[in-house]
Design a protein around this motif. Structure first.
Motif, short mmCIF file in Angstrom:
data_model
loop_
_atom_site.label_atom_id
_atom_site.label_comp_id
_atom_site.label_asym_id
_atom_site.label_seq_id
_atom_site.Cartn_x
_atom_site.Cartn_y
_atom_site.Cartn_z
N GLU A 10 9.55 8.84 -10.03
CA GLU A 10 8.47 8.26 -9.22
C GLU A 10 8.92 6.92 -8.62
OE1 GLU A 10 3.84 7.98 -9.46
OE2 GLU A 10 4.65 6.67 -11.01
N GLU B 267 -2.53 0.02 -3.54
CA GLU B 267 -3.35 -0.11 -2.34
C GLU B 267 -3.89 -1.53 -2.20
OE1 GLU B 267 -7.18 1.98 -0.16
OE2 GLU B 267 -6.83 2.32 -2.29
N THR C 137 0.83 -1.21 0.00
CA THR C 137 0.00 0.00 0.00
C THR C 137 0.86 1.26 0.00
OG1 THR C 137 -1.86 -1.08 1.08
CG2 THR C 137 -1.73 1.30 1.32
N MET C 138 1.90 1.26 0.80
CA MET C 138 2.71 2.46 0.93
C MET C 138 3.68 2.68 -0.23
SD MET C 138 1.52 4.07 3.34
CE MET C 138 2.72 5.39 3.50
N HIS C 139 4.00 1.60 -0.96
CA HIS C 139 5.04 1.76 -1.99
C HIS C 139 4.62 1.37 -3.40
CE1 HIS C 139 8.02 2.61 1.12
NE2 HIS C 139 7.47 1.64 1.82
N SER C 140 3.54 0.58 -3.52
CA SER C 140 3.17 0.12 -4.87
C SER C 140 1.69 0.37 -5.15
CB SER C 140 3.47 -1.37 -5.01
OG SER C 140 4.81 -1.63 -4.71
N LEU D 293 -2.89 -0.22 -10.19
CA LEU D 293 -3.12 1.06 -10.87
C LEU D 293 -3.15 0.86 -12.38
CD1 LEU D 293 -0.71 3.19 -8.67
CD2 LEU D 293 -3.21 3.32 -8.70
N PRO D 294 -3.96 1.66 -13.10
CA PRO D 294 -4.13 1.42 -14.54
C PRO D 294 -2.82 1.49 -15.33
CG PRO D 294 -5.39 3.37 -13.79
CD PRO D 294 -4.81 2.73 -12.58
N ASN D 295 -1.86 2.28 -14.87
CA ASN D 295 -0.60 2.36 -15.64
C ASN D 295 0.31 1.17 -15.38
OD1 ASN D 295 -0.06 3.24 -12.98
ND2 ASN D 295 1.75 4.35 -13.63
N TYR E 99 7.40 7.86 0.45
CA TYR E 99 6.93 9.25 0.58
C TYR E 99 6.89 9.66 2.05
CZ TYR E 99 5.63 8.90 -4.35
OH TYR E 99 5.66 8.74 -5.71
N GLU E 100 6.76 8.66 2.95
CA GLU E 100 6.72 9.00 4.38
C GLU E 100 8.07 9.52 4.85
OE1 GLU E 100 6.65 6.00 3.07
OE2 GLU E 100 7.63 4.49 4.33
N ASN E 101 9.12 9.24 4.07
CA ASN E 101 10.46 9.72 4.47
C ASN E 101 10.78 11.10 3.91
OD1 ASN E 101 11.08 7.38 5.95
ND2 ASN E 101 11.54 6.30 4.03
N ARG F 101 8.83 6.42 -4.63
CA ARG F 101 7.91 5.53 -3.92
C ARG F 101 8.66 4.44 -3.15
NH1 ARG F 101 6.28 0.72 -6.65
NH2 ARG F 101 7.30 0.53 -8.67
#
Lengths: 323, 686
Positions: free
Chosen positions: B361, B32, B27-30, B50-52, B369-371, B365
């Motif tokens: 990106e 959900e 969830t946090m890196h790739s 994700l669609p991409n 992003y939390e860092n 990721r």
């Protein structure tokens, strides 16, 4: 002096103005005791006159003062008595004040506008009837591409027009006419061709944000969005960014906020895609920016605990009069 | 897509983090992870790909690659080497592709010695975790491969194919095919099909044909792993309304190196039940192999866009874990303003990586992003420019809510049935959600009338307002404008409703700083066409400011009300708010009140019923001079005690000077002029 004390007592025991008047007359009236004594002072010897005259004068003055005092006491207590007769039941309801009510979405929009204005963002608006170019192509969403399927669209008959599916076209329209630094929000109505239920409707409100400058970064976005959400929901909200995908940003992320039910999805965001800068006529080498989009209906629903989005568009006064 | 934890584990020698922990990492890196559900000895993860990334991650292998990068573990490749699979020995089939763009790669093995049987238990278990019922060894393998590697496979019964040729082309209008599920489809012009010498046998990329399907007596098969054109598959699937798992994967495209890998894996799996099968022919039509992509990045830009201070070494580590190759362009030296510069080799399965931002990106990721620490943006401090429309809109709302009106929001679309209320063409939707939302609203009135009708059950007196966009066509132009409406209804308004709503309109405009306006009872042909039909023909006025239309006020036409089922009367004023906000004025000049007393005289005039108040006012104003400060109509009466067809108008005339106290003689002089001019109009002054 014994005499004076007796008279004062008599005056103060008068229970109404009429009785007081009788007492006054008894001493100072035409035939009053003190009045008579004063009038007959000429009959006294010079020595007696000298001694008696000031005594009587002072007695007269004292009586007059005491009567006046008592009379004002009696008057005010009479007025009080009369006011008591005008008793009202203060627990009965007040007269209904007829002020109107602003729609909850208006109130949320005003609040959000206020926060972003204080952060230096200008409010801009764009058309609800959009072209395919602004709504899709310029936002790096190519024709016949599966990514376009995310936005179910209402199309107009015989026209190259559609009802905008998001407020993002306003980014392009604004950048076409302005040079960085850019700091805007674009609130407005958007449309989706989808079945409606308690949390989806065919129209809703979105707020777009865009900030472009020489070196805007993800770190800058985090600071701005944290400030916004903290001001909207109260101090120190906890947020997190996780990867997501929107064709018009790269990197793209979803922002979650921590709430009583755990992490809640709040908004989509990301760094403006170079193709979007190109479409707006910017050289992507020179500029960096972030963009975000927030659903305002969802925010209103969270803040006011509204459980059905359709209530917002029902025009039901039983609902609207609560705001 | 749903993923099996055990299946994902099968790609690793080391054990994976616990399911919940793995979900958190993803969830946090790739992607959900929406749900983790325990199922027998396994856990099922619902992952929102994700669609991409649909092209490489709608498969267990794809997600396993992500996990390898996130947990820093080594991935076991499930495919065996090609060498073990034997050589081709026969030439049984010829495949032709009409237009290379329909099928960039066509790979197929003809396999002899097949015996239809049940799949081994472990394959059945994996299929069960994907909620797929086992069918037979061949069919199960095609499903298994799709979920493991992401490559859709199709198996034909070779003996059912007529002739030795297969041809891939676009369907023609009118052609039909019965698919595996027994459904018959009319194929449109966008569908890609495969035909043998006499008929269509496959709706390529979407569903196989019933005529060549595997059955219990199948002995020779064609295992097909092709790549079909994504855009055409998408169109055809949409048109035919068949969204199979295979079609979804084709729509997003995928790595063109995948087909041979998938076939090797298929044969390996087939040998578990049919150890003696033989590949007798291999077909691989791949005219223009996929090009590898290289992208230049520099460390300065990476850190600038992310707002970080990530080292060169760390970036390299992250990208290599994700399968990217890195070559230094600056020989390991730092260049001023750029930092270190690299060329990044993009793995073939990452169709989504095209630009430096895509690579950034990946770094962002995985770094997390939390860092990234929030940094307040720096820039010149400037007060944002005020948006006039927003400002006046907010002012207008406050005025109306101050008058006791409540705000409503209605839909921008109106029902098909309301078209007849308009004498001009409405803008129509191509794909309305229902008849209730067929046209774009040209005025706000319909929405507000609908609200009044529905609120009448609960409220007697109703005061509503709305501000919103309206749409109509004027000649060739499509117009989008902002309108503002307020409307009221209620028992107490029955007689004086018109004057009440007019009074609000009057005060509304004045509060917005608009003073030069008037209510015009004459409707031009244009006015009649655009809003005449909505109003009571004898109780309506156009509001003009500076002689331009800004809105209208009136009683709603009883015919319109009865359509909405509203009893009683409704009065409303609707404005073009773009014009209002343009004319609105915040500047205001203070007028000093006079020190001298005012003199009030009353005058009553008996006039014919059709005479307008404005005519009497104009007459008075024509002779009164500057000392007449104000005229106030305090009574308008007709009926008993008055001659038939006449009405009585009574005015307070307020005289005042700001220079001196007026004498009654001065006022008398003006009064007699006023009386004279009224009498000249043949009106009786009383």
């Amino acid at each position: 002096m014994e005499e004076l004390d007796k008279i004062k007592k008599e005056i103060n025991s008068a229970s109404d103005l009429k009785e007081l008047d009788g007492i006054y007359k008894k001493y100072l009236g035409k035939k009053g005791e003190v009045a008579l004594a004063l009038r007959s002072i000429g009959d006294l010897s010079e020595r007696e006159k000298k001694e008696r005259a000031p005594q009587l004068q002072s007695l007269k003055k004292e009586i007059e003062e005491e009567v006046l005092k008592r009379s004002s006491e009696l008057k005010s207590s009479g007025a009080e008595e009369a006011l008591r007769g005008e008793w009202l039941d203060v627990t009965a309801p007040g007269k209904k004040a007829e002020l109107g009510h602003l729609h909850p979405l208006t109130q949320i929009q005003q609040k959000v506008n206020e926060i972003f204005s204080s952060l230096g963002f200008e409010i801009v608006e764009g058309p609800e009837l959009e072209t395919e170019w602004y709504n899709f192509d310029a936002l790096n969403i190519p024709k016949d591409h599966p990514s376009r399927d995310i936005w179910d669209t209402f199309w107009m008959q015989d026209k190259e027009l559609l009802l905008r599916t998001h407020t993002s076209p306003v980014q392009i329209r604004h950048m076409e006419k302005h040079q960085p630094p850019i700091r805007i929000i674009a609130p407005g109505r958007v449309f989706r061709h989808e079945a409606s239920d308690a949390s989806h409707d065919i129209q809703f409100y979105q707020l777009e944000g865009l900030m472009v400058d020489k070196d805007m970064s993800v770190a800058n976005f985090k600071a701005v969005i944290n400030e916004f959400l903290s001001q909207l929901f109260g101090e120190n909200v906890k947020i997190r960014l996780r990867p997501s995908f929107f064709p018009f940003v790269e990197p793209g992320f979803e922002v979650d906020m921590y709430g009583p039910k755990g992490w809640m999805e709040m908004l989509g965001a990301g760094m403006v895609h170079p193709n979007v800068f190109k479409a707006a006529g910017y050289n992507p080498v020179n500029w960096q920016g972030f963009a975000f989009g927030i659903g305002l209906d969802r925010i209103a629903m969270m803040k006011y605990k509204i459980d059905d989005i359709r209530l917002l568009y029902s025009g039901d006064l039983r609902f609207l009069k609560q705001f | 897509m749903k993923f099996s934890y055990n299946w994902l584990q099968s790609f690793f020698s080391e054990s994976l983090p616990e399911p919940e922990k793995l979900a958190e990492l993803l969830t946090m890196h790739s992607f959900e992870v929406e749900e983790v559900e325990k199922k027998d000895e396994d856990h099922i993860l619902a992952i929102d790909i994700l669609p991409n990334r649909a092209h490489d991650c709608l498969s267990h292998l794809g997600v396993a690659k992500e996990i390898a990068a996130l947990t820093d573990s080594k991935l076991k490749n499930p495919s065996p080497g090609l060498a073990r699979l034997g050589r081709e020995s026969k030439k049984l089939l010829q495949v032709d592709i009409q237009d290379k763009s329909l099928c960039p790669r066509y790979t197929a093995y003809v396999v002899e010695g097949v015996k239809i049987a049940d799949s081994p238990e472990w394959i059945k278990e994996r299929l069960a975790s994907m909620n797929q019922k086992p069918i037979s060894n061949i069919v199960d393998i095609t499903n298994y491969i799709m979920w493991e590697l992401g490559q859709p496979l199709h198996a034909f019964d070779f003996d059912k194919i007529n002739g030795a040729n297969m041809n891939i082309r676009l369907a023609k209008q009118g052609e039909k095919l019965e698919t595996l599920d027994g459904a018959a489809h009319d194929l449109g012009a966008d569908a890609i099909i495969i035909e043998d010498e006499s008929r269509i046998i496959d709706l390529a990329g979407i569903k196989g044909g019933a005529n060549t399907q595997i059955d219990s007596s199948t002995k020779t098969i064609i295992f097909q792993a092709a790549i079909f054109d994504a855009a055409r598959i998408r169109k055809a699937a949409q048109k035919l309304g068949i969204k199979t798992d295979a079609a979804v994967r084709y729509m997003h495209g995928f790595d063109q190196n995948l087909p041979p890998q998938a076939l090797e894996r298929a044969i390996e799996l087939l040998r578990e039940t049919n150890p003696k099968v033989k590949i007798v022919q291999k077909i691989d039509i791949y005219p223009s192999p996929q090009k590898s992509k290289k992208i230049a990045i520099d460390t300065r830009y990476v850190n600038s866009l992310l707002g970080t201070d990530i080292s060169k070494k760390k970036m390299k580590q992250i990208l290599e874990k994700l399968g990217f190759g890195l070559t230094s362009l600056t020989g390991g030296f730092k260049i001023k303003d750029l930092g270190f510069k690299f060329t990044v080799d993009v793995p073939a399965y990452r169709l989504d990586i095209d630009a430096a931002q895509d690579v950034i990106e990946e770094i962002g990721r995985i770094y997390g992003y939390e860092n990234i620490k929030p940094i307040a943006p720096q820039g010149t401090l400037a007060v944002p420019r005020r948006n006039e429309q927003v400002f006046w809109r907010s002012r207008a709302r406050d005025i109306l809510s101050g008058f006791g009106f409540s705000e409503v929001y209605n839909y921008s679309m109106i029902p098909k049935s309301q078209e007849e209320d308009y004498a001009f063409p409405l803008l129509e939707l191509t794909n309305p959600i229902s008849d209730e939302f067929q046209y774009l609203r040209p005025w706000l009135m319909h929405g507000v009338l609908k609200n009044i009708a529905s609120n009448k059950k609960y409220f007697e007196a109703i005061k509503l307002f709305e501000i919103g966009r309206v749409f109509f066509q004027e000649g060739e132009d499509i117009r989008e404008e902002e309108n503002f409406i307020f409307a009221l209804t209620g028992k107490e308004n029955a007689a004086n409703g018109f004057y009440e709503v007019k009074g609000y309109a009057d005060e509304f405009l004045k509060k917005l700083g608009i003073n030069d306006f008037y209510f015009d009872p004459t409707f031009s042909e244009e006015d009649e066409k655009y809003h005449g039909l909505l109003l009571h023909p004898a109780r309506r006025a156009i509001i003009r400011a500076d002689n331009n239309f800004v809105g209208f006020v009136g009683e709603v036409h009883p015919d319109i009300l009865s359509k909405f089922g509203v009893e009683g009367k409704v009065y409303c004023a609707e404005f073009n708010f773009d014009k209002i906000s343009a004319a609105a004025e915040e500047e205001h000049i203070y007028q000093k009140p006079s020190k001298y007393p005012e003199v009030v005289r009353d005058i009553a005039v008996l006039v014919p019923r059709g005479t307008m108040v404005v005519e009497a006012l104009n007459a008075i104003n024509s002779v009164s001079g500057p000392l007449l400060r104000d005229i106030d109509l305090f009574d308008m009466f007709e009926g008993e005690n008055l001659p038939e067809g006449m009405k009585n108008l009574a005015f307070h005339l307020i005289f005042q000077s700001d220079k001196k106290t007026l004498t009654s003689q001065e006022v008398d002089e003006i009064m007699s002029k006023i009386t004279k001019v009224l009498e000249e109009n043949l009106w009786e002054v009383r």
